[in-house]
Enzyme design. Sequence first.
Site, mmCIF file in Angstrom:
data_model
loop_
_atom_site.group_PDB
_atom_site.id
_atom_site.type_symbol
_atom_site.label_atom_id
_atom_site.label_comp_id
_atom_site.label_asym_id
_atom_site.label_seq_id
_atom_site.Cartn_x
_atom_site.Cartn_y
_atom_site.Cartn_z
ATOM 1 N N LYS A 173 0.842 -1.193 0.000
ATOM 2 C CA LYS A 173 0.000 0.000 0.000
ATOM 3 C C LYS A 173 0.881 1.249 0.000
ATOM 4 O O LYS A 173 1.778 1.381 0.827
ATOM 5 C CB LYS A 173 -0.917 -0.021 1.221
ATOM 6 C CG LYS A 173 -1.852 -1.233 1.249
ATOM 7 C CD LYS A 173 -2.615 -1.365 2.545
ATOM 8 C CE LYS A 173 -1.710 -1.767 3.697
ATOM 9 N NZ LYS A 173 -2.451 -2.148 4.914
ATOM 10 N N GLY A 208 -5.796 0.850 7.028
ATOM 11 C CA GLY A 208 -5.149 -0.416 6.682
ATOM 12 C C GLY A 208 -5.983 -1.614 7.088
ATOM 13 O O GLY A 208 -6.154 -2.566 6.304
#
Length: 259
Positions: A173, A208
């Site tokens: 990410k 997340g």
Amino acid sequence: MKKVLSIAGSDPSGGAGIQADIKTITAHKLYAMAVIVSLTAQNTKEVSGVFDCPIEFIKAQMDSVLSDITPDSIKLGMLSNSNIMRIIAKALRQYDCKNIVLDPVMVATSGTRLMDKDALNVYIDELFGMAKIVTPNLPEASILSGIKIKNIDDMEQAAIKISSYGCDSVLIKGGHFSSDATDLLYKDGEISLFHATRIDTKNTHGTGCTLSSAIACNIANGLSIEDSIQKAKDYVRNAINSNLSIGHGNGPINHCWNL
């Protein structure tokens, strides 16, 4: 109804961890289950304490759920020490669990360490081989790969290294980049990029956790890894765009924007 199990830590302020996972799974209209491995004392400003559940009780939770209900996917979040990792891995093998999304939760946004330094090798050895996808952010990917990530090329090399630990695919990410929020997927020897413009807000607590549990929901629904990621990113983007203002620090996103 598809069923998703989250195995993670609790966030009493509701933005991350088990609470974020349950909200996300419910918002996707799936059935949420949870095994709590750690309790945290945290809010939008800081993590002030962590209490790990006894190993025997974690095992009891796993047995209770998995002996009765077969999850269509499993999201693994905060696993703070090697003993917890081993007991979770043993239960996942025992019950032949599939569609595992492994989200390495190592350090909180506030800087508090959430995984013991000496547990990293156990984490990799015990869990990566079972994972359908691993979803580290940039700092976590740097720790896992030993590569300092400064750009997309570094992300690619880190993803290849992490993939060598045995997982089916790796999504790094890119939200910690200052320019944009491009994520990189390494799967079957190929690279895919998922581009997104950065949203100007401080309220990103739990993004997340939310992304990985949304990916688990989409996998449970039978979507490909690529489609699961894209739909999860769209869900998280809308949750951030809701721009909640809760708490005095990095506030949570709106998991229920679509309800």
